[in-house]
Design an enzyme around this catalytic site. Structure first.
Site, PDB file in Angstrom:
ATOM      1  CG  ASP A   1     -10.340 -46.845  42.305  1.00  0.00           C
ATOM      2  OD1 ASP A   1     -11.039 -46.061  41.639  1.00  0.00           O
ATOM      3  OD2 ASP A   1     -10.818 -47.777  42.961  1.00  0.00           O
TER       4      ASP A   1
ATOM      5  CG  ASP B   1     -12.915 -47.463  38.165  1.00  0.00           C
ATOM      6  OD1 ASP B   1     -12.254 -48.504  38.033  1.00  0.00           O
ATOM      7  OD2 ASP B   1     -13.691 -47.262  39.120  1.00  0.00           O
TER       8      ASP B   1
ATOM      9  CE  LYS C   1     -12.568 -50.487  50.994  1.00  0.00           C
ATOM     10  NZ  LYS C   1     -13.660 -49.561  50.913  1.00  0.00           N
TER      11      LYS C   1
HETATM   12  P1  GTP Z   1     -18.960 -46.137  42.858  1.00  0.00           P
HETATM   13  O1  GTP Z   1     -20.460 -46.188  42.802  1.00  0.00           O
HETATM   14  O2  GTP Z   1     -18.457 -44.729  43.051  1.00  0.00           O
HETATM   15  O3  GTP Z   1     -18.348 -47.102  43.830  1.00  0.00           O
HETATM   16  O4  GTP Z   1     -18.369 -46.541  41.408  1.00  0.00           O
HETATM   17  P2  GTP Z   1     -18.672 -47.834  40.489  1.00  0.00           P
HETATM   18  O5  GTP Z   1     -20.131 -48.031  40.368  1.00  0.00           O
HETATM   19  O6  GTP Z   1     -17.936 -47.605  39.202  1.00  0.00           O
HETATM   20  O7  GTP Z   1     -18.085 -49.057  41.282  1.00  0.00           O
HETATM   21  P3  GTP Z   1     -16.575 -49.567  41.356  1.00  0.00           P
HETATM   22  O8  GTP Z   1     -15.657 -48.382  41.316  1.00  0.00           O
HETATM   23  O9  GTP Z   1     -16.426 -50.491  42.486  1.00  0.00           O
HETATM   24  O10 GTP Z   1     -16.450 -50.424  40.020  1.00  0.00           O
HETATM   25  C1  GTP Z   1     -15.228 -50.891  39.534  1.00  0.00           C
HETATM   26  C2  GTP Z   1     -15.364 -51.079  38.028  1.00  0.00           C
HETATM   27  O11 GTP Z   1     -16.329 -52.088  37.740  1.00  0.00           O
HETATM   28  C3  GTP Z   1     -15.814 -49.818  37.308  1.00  0.00           C
HETATM   29  O12 GTP Z   1     -15.109 -49.740  36.096  1.00  0.00           O
HETATM   30  C4  GTP Z   1     -17.299 -50.051  37.081  1.00  0.00           C
HETATM   31  O13 GTP Z   1     -17.753 -49.413  35.888  1.00  0.00           O
HETATM   32  C5  GTP Z   1     -17.374 -51.557  36.934  1.00  0.00           C
HETATM   33  N1  GTP Z   1     -18.636 -52.096  37.462  1.00  0.00           N
HETATM   34  C6  GTP Z   1     -19.107 -52.003  38.732  1.00  0.00           C
HETATM   35  N2  GTP Z   1     -20.280 -52.650  38.837  1.00  0.00           N
HETATM   36  C7  GTP Z   1     -20.561 -53.157  37.603  1.00  0.00           C
HETATM   37  C8  GTP Z   1     -21.660 -53.921  37.081  1.00  0.00           C
HETATM   38  O14 GTP Z   1     -22.637 -54.254  37.765  1.00  0.00           O
HETATM   39  N3  GTP Z   1     -21.589 -54.284  35.769  1.00  0.00           N
HETATM   40  C9  GTP Z   1     -20.541 -53.924  34.961  1.00  0.00           C
HETATM   41  N4  GTP Z   1     -20.548 -54.295  33.679  1.00  0.00           N
HETATM   42  N5  GTP Z   1     -19.505 -53.179  35.422  1.00  0.00           N
HETATM   43  C10 GTP Z   1     -19.515 -52.815  36.731  1.00  0.00           C
END
Ligand code: GTP
Length: 363
Positions: A226, A117, A168
């Protein structure tokens, strides 16, 4: 070694796309965040085209939430000249666990990992070049930002070695933040615990530093965002449309707006601020769209004003409605003259009657 000599022959890319994207709800109730249209294309298409431009073709997607959507859209990747495989987590394993989980698909010695993302302009080869030149076990892409307080901070020493991985803080010791892109030697991925949730930020990197292992920083000040919140999503999409954020997938498009195939724009409508109008969407006469992200099939009726707002698939905005800094869910129906301001989020399918919500007493 200079960047022109950087070897990507033995490099595979892993993209983590398993998050729930809670901050972008309700849009992420129906589609995973990396699949949301950004400047009219699934966000992941921009990232894949950037990786492809670096000459890397072997890509593994680490999926969990709504995993089938990725495979349906990208298949084996051959249409983009890529070879894409998918590894599904039935329970989300976090960022570190997600990387460990794709190990059976990894044949290369050097593995480039991306959060799915992040919109970024940095040349992928330059990050690999830093990794190969320094001889580190892991290299982190670090970006300099004006306000680092909202991010994890990563200081480096004069040789570029990472000295700490900080949560942070209101008083950050450096303006370098974790940009969500890493180069791993395969052996480090083998050492991540298997079969349980692991955070790369909270567990893997601090653990490597505590053991005195060589973790290097690739620092730059290029475009970086982000896309996790509505504000950032809207800004990032507009930056892509205007050419401020580079994406090989947009083939050099640069302008105040971008209207995709099959969309119609009525007479006197004004499209500015990096507005994007998706396929088959309809914009009525005299509507004013400033930094708007209109998904496919949405309808904006005559005289409506939409500023810095995402309008979901098939949603309808009634005549002379005003939406500012909002998120309108798929298929929602906003009645004529409604006013929705300051971060309002409308859930999918919700119908607001004409004049039903106002922030002013104007007729
Ligand atoms: P929020 O719920 O809004 O915080 O978004 P998010 O669930 O995408 O979490 P975050 O933005 O912290 O994740 C950063 C990246 O890691 C994103 O591209 C997510 O798709 C990926 N990501 C987060 N958690 C996992 C997980 O448990 N497994 C995998 N495969 N990818 C993950």
């Amino acid at each position: 070694m200079t960047s022109t000599e950087t070897s990507v022959d033995d490099v595979q890319a892993v993209i983590l796309v398993g998050g729930k994207g809670t901050r972008l709800r309700p849009l992420t109730l129906s589609a995973p965040k990396p699949m949301l249209p950004t400047a009219g294309l699934p966000f992941l298409t921009h990232l894949l085209s950037r990786i492809s431009a670096a000459g890397i073709t072997r890509i593994v997607l680490g999926t969990s939430f709504q995993s089938h959507v990725f495979e349906q859209h990208f298949g084996d990747g051959s249409k983009m000249g890529l070879s894409i495989t998918y590894v599904h987590e039935s329970e989300p394993l976090g960022t570190g666990g997600g990387i460990r989980n794709v190990l059976p698909e990894l044949t290369a010695e050097t593995v480039l990992v991306f959060n799915g993302d992040v919109l970024c302009g940095t040349d992928v080869r330059s990050i690999i070049d830093t990794h190969q030149t320094s001889g580190a076990e892991v290299t982190l892409h670090l970006v300099r930002v004006t306000d680092p307080r909202a991010f994890g901070c990563v200081p480096t020493d004069s040789d570029g070695r990472v000295t700490a991985f900080l949560e942070k803080t209101q008083d950050p010791p450096t303006d370098q933040i974790n940009a969500g892109c890493y180069v791993f030697n395969r052996s480090v991925i083998e050492s991540i615990p298997e079969g349980r949730p692991v955070s790369v930020e909270r567990e893997v990197f601090p653990g490597l530093l505590a053991e005195g292992r060589h973790v290097h920083g690739h620092v730059d000040s290029g475009y970086w965002r982000d896309m996790g919140t509505p504000e950032d999503f809207v800004r990032g999409s507009a930056d892509l449309v205007r050419g401020i954020a580079p994406s090989p997938a947009l083939q050099g498009h640069r302008g105040e707006f971008l209207v995709h195939d099959g969309a119609s724009v009525g007479p006197g409508a004004l499209l500015i601020g990096g507005t994007v109008v998706g396929r088959g969407a309809e914009i009525g006469a005299g509507a004013r769209l400033d930094g708007a992200v209109i998904f496919d099939g949405a309808v904006v009726e005559a005289g409506a004003v939409i500023e810095r707002t995402i309008v979901g698939f098939g949603a309808r905005i009634g005549p002379r409605a005003l939406i500012r800094d909002g998120v309108i869910g798929d298929g929602a129906d906003i009645g004529a003259r409604c006013e929705l301001l300051r971060g309002a989020r409308v859930w999918p399918g919700v119908k607001l009657p004409d004049g039903g919500i106002r922030f002013s007493t104007d007729v």
